[in-house]
Design a protein around this motif. Structure first.
Motif, PDB file in Angstrom:
ATOM      1  N   GLN A   3      -2.252  12.185 -73.107  1.00  0.00           N
ATOM      2  CA  GLN A   3      -1.357  11.138 -73.576  1.00  0.00           C
ATOM      3  C   GLN A   3       0.054  11.695 -73.633  1.00  0.00           C
ATOM      4  OE1 GLN A   3      -2.347   9.497 -77.396  1.00  0.00           O
ATOM      5  NE2 GLN A   3      -0.860   7.838 -77.229  1.00  0.00           N
ATOM      6  N   LEU A   4       1.010  10.905 -73.183  1.00  0.00           N
ATOM      7  CA  LEU A   4       2.413  11.304 -73.173  1.00  0.00           C
ATOM      8  C   LEU A   4       3.217  10.245 -73.905  1.00  0.00           C
ATOM      9  CD1 LEU A   4       2.595  12.227 -69.372  1.00  0.00           C
ATOM     10  CD2 LEU A   4       2.246  13.794 -71.285  1.00  0.00           C
ATOM     11  N   VAL A   5       4.118  10.698 -74.786  1.00  0.00           N
ATOM     12  CA  VAL A   5       4.914   9.774 -75.582  1.00  0.00           C
ATOM     13  C   VAL A   5       6.374  10.193 -75.504  1.00  0.00           C
ATOM     14  CG1 VAL A   5       5.300   8.779 -77.848  1.00  0.00           C
ATOM     15  CG2 VAL A   5       2.967   9.395 -77.147  1.00  0.00           C
ATOM     16  N   GLU A   6       7.201   9.335 -74.875  1.00  0.00           N
ATOM     17  CA  GLU A   6       8.625   9.629 -74.731  1.00  0.00           C
ATOM     18  C   GLU A   6       9.400   9.100 -75.931  1.00  0.00           C
ATOM     19  OE1 GLU A   6       7.450   8.301 -70.427  1.00  0.00           O
ATOM     20  OE2 GLU A   6       7.137   7.596 -72.462  1.00  0.00           O
ATOM     21  N   SER A   7      10.547   9.726 -76.162  1.00  0.00           N
ATOM     22  CA  SER A   7      11.480   9.243 -77.175  1.00  0.00           C
ATOM     23  C   SER A   7      12.867   9.738 -76.803  1.00  0.00           C
ATOM     24  CB  SER A   7      11.087   9.730 -78.568  1.00  0.00           C
ATOM     25  OG  SER A   7      11.082  11.140 -78.620  1.00  0.00           O
ATOM     26  N   ARG A  19      19.364  13.339 -74.886  1.00  0.00           N
ATOM     27  CA  ARG A  19      18.216  14.203 -74.673  1.00  0.00           C
ATOM     28  C   ARG A  19      16.942  13.400 -74.895  1.00  0.00           C
ATOM     29  NH1 ARG A  19      16.133  19.725 -77.685  1.00  0.00           N
ATOM     30  NH2 ARG A  19      15.574  18.209 -79.335  1.00  0.00           N
ATOM     31  N   LEU A  20      16.113  13.389 -73.896  1.00  0.00           N
ATOM     32  CA  LEU A  20      14.821  12.732 -73.985  1.00  0.00           C
ATOM     33  C   LEU A  20      13.738  13.754 -74.316  1.00  0.00           C
ATOM     34  CD1 LEU A  20      14.937  10.397 -70.843  1.00  0.00           C
ATOM     35  CD2 LEU A  20      15.874  10.025 -73.138  1.00  0.00           C
ATOM     36  N   SER A  21      12.753  13.316 -75.073  1.00  0.00           N
ATOM     37  CA  SER A  21      11.617  14.163 -75.413  1.00  0.00           C
ATOM     38  C   SER A  21      10.333  13.507 -74.928  1.00  0.00           C
ATOM     39  CB  SER A  21      11.528  14.367 -76.931  1.00  0.00           C
ATOM     40  OG  SER A  21      12.687  14.979 -77.431  1.00  0.00           O
ATOM     41  N   CYS A  22       9.358  14.339 -74.630  1.00  0.00           N
ATOM     42  CA  CYS A  22       8.051  13.840 -74.214  1.00  0.00           C
ATOM     43  C   CYS A  22       6.998  14.690 -74.926  1.00  0.00           C
ATOM     44  CB  CYS A  22       7.883  13.947 -72.709  1.00  0.00           C
ATOM     45  SG  CYS A  22       6.227  13.524 -72.112  1.00  0.00           S
ATOM     46  N   THR A 119      11.176   5.113 -71.727  1.00  0.00           N
ATOM     47  CA  THR A 119      12.242   4.912 -72.712  1.00  0.00           C
ATOM     48  C   THR A 119      13.500   4.508 -71.959  1.00  0.00           C
ATOM     49  OG1 THR A 119      13.404   5.920 -74.588  1.00  0.00           O
ATOM     50  CG2 THR A 119      12.929   7.362 -72.728  1.00  0.00           C
ATOM     51  N   GLN A 120      14.205   3.517 -72.495  1.00  0.00           N
ATOM     52  CA  GLN A 120      15.362   2.954 -71.809  1.00  0.00           C
ATOM     53  C   GLN A 120      16.591   3.821 -72.026  1.00  0.00           C
ATOM     54  OE1 GLN A 120      15.685  -0.085 -69.889  1.00  0.00           O
ATOM     55  NE2 GLN A 120      17.684   0.816 -69.454  1.00  0.00           N
ATOM     56  N   VAL A 121      17.305   4.078 -70.930  1.00  0.00           N
ATOM     57  CA  VAL A 121      18.601   4.750 -70.979  1.00  0.00           C
ATOM     58  C   VAL A 121      19.615   3.811 -70.331  1.00  0.00           C
ATOM     59  CG1 VAL A 121      19.971   6.666 -70.110  1.00  0.00           C
ATOM     60  CG2 VAL A 121      17.652   7.073 -70.964  1.00  0.00           C
ATOM     61  N   THR A 122      20.652   3.493 -71.065  1.00  0.00           N
ATOM     62  CA  THR A 122      21.700   2.610 -70.568  1.00  0.00           C
ATOM     63  C   THR A 122      23.038   3.317 -70.665  1.00  0.00           C
ATOM     64  OG1 THR A 122      20.462   0.664 -71.305  1.00  0.00           O
ATOM     65  CG2 THR A 122      22.800   0.372 -70.798  1.00  0.00           C
TER      66      THR A 122
END
Length: 125
Positions: A3-7, A19-22, A119-122
């Motif tokens: 299982q992978l969970v991004e934030s 910075r994104l985390s997984c 996860t959305q990056v705008t």
């Protein structure tokens, strides 16, 4: 079960950083390739970069080389994507993904079998 969970997504102005985390769950050994992908509206999912859990060598798509950095905290099973000098063209949903392997130079989305929710990056100009 993997299982992978991004934030860590969000909205920034051009030139900014995120910075994104997984968070990684369910891995029973280190023979995995971890990838970051993104998908903009109306476009195909594209590889941003990848890294092997061991030995931890990162690879990057030309479009992000020099601006994005992939790192990992193996002790805490977390993958990171540091994004600097963001541009409006970086706007997309970003996904982390995993596949079995230790040579992780290929960035084809169809080679990865486990995916996070995205996860959305705008990035605004």
């Amino acid at each position: 079960q993997v299982q992978l969970v991004e934030s860590g997504g969000g909205s920034v102005q051009a030139g900014g950083s995120l910075r994104l985390s997984c968070a990684e769950f369910g891995f029973t050994d280190s023979v995995w390739c971890m990838g970051w992908f993104r998908q903009a509206p109306g476009k195909e999912r594209e590889g941003v970069g990848s890294i092997s859990i061991v030995p931890g060598v990162p690879y990057y798509a030309d479009s992000v080389k020099g601006r994005f950095t992939i790192t990992q905290d193996t002790a805490n099973s977390t993958l990171y994507l540091q994004m600097n000098s963001l541009e409006p063209d970086d706007t997309a949903i970003y996904y982390c993904a995993a596949r079995r392997g230790s040579v992780c130079t290929r960035l084809g989305a169809n080679e990865y079998f486990h995916w996070g929710q995205g996860t959305q990056v705008t990035v605004s100009s």
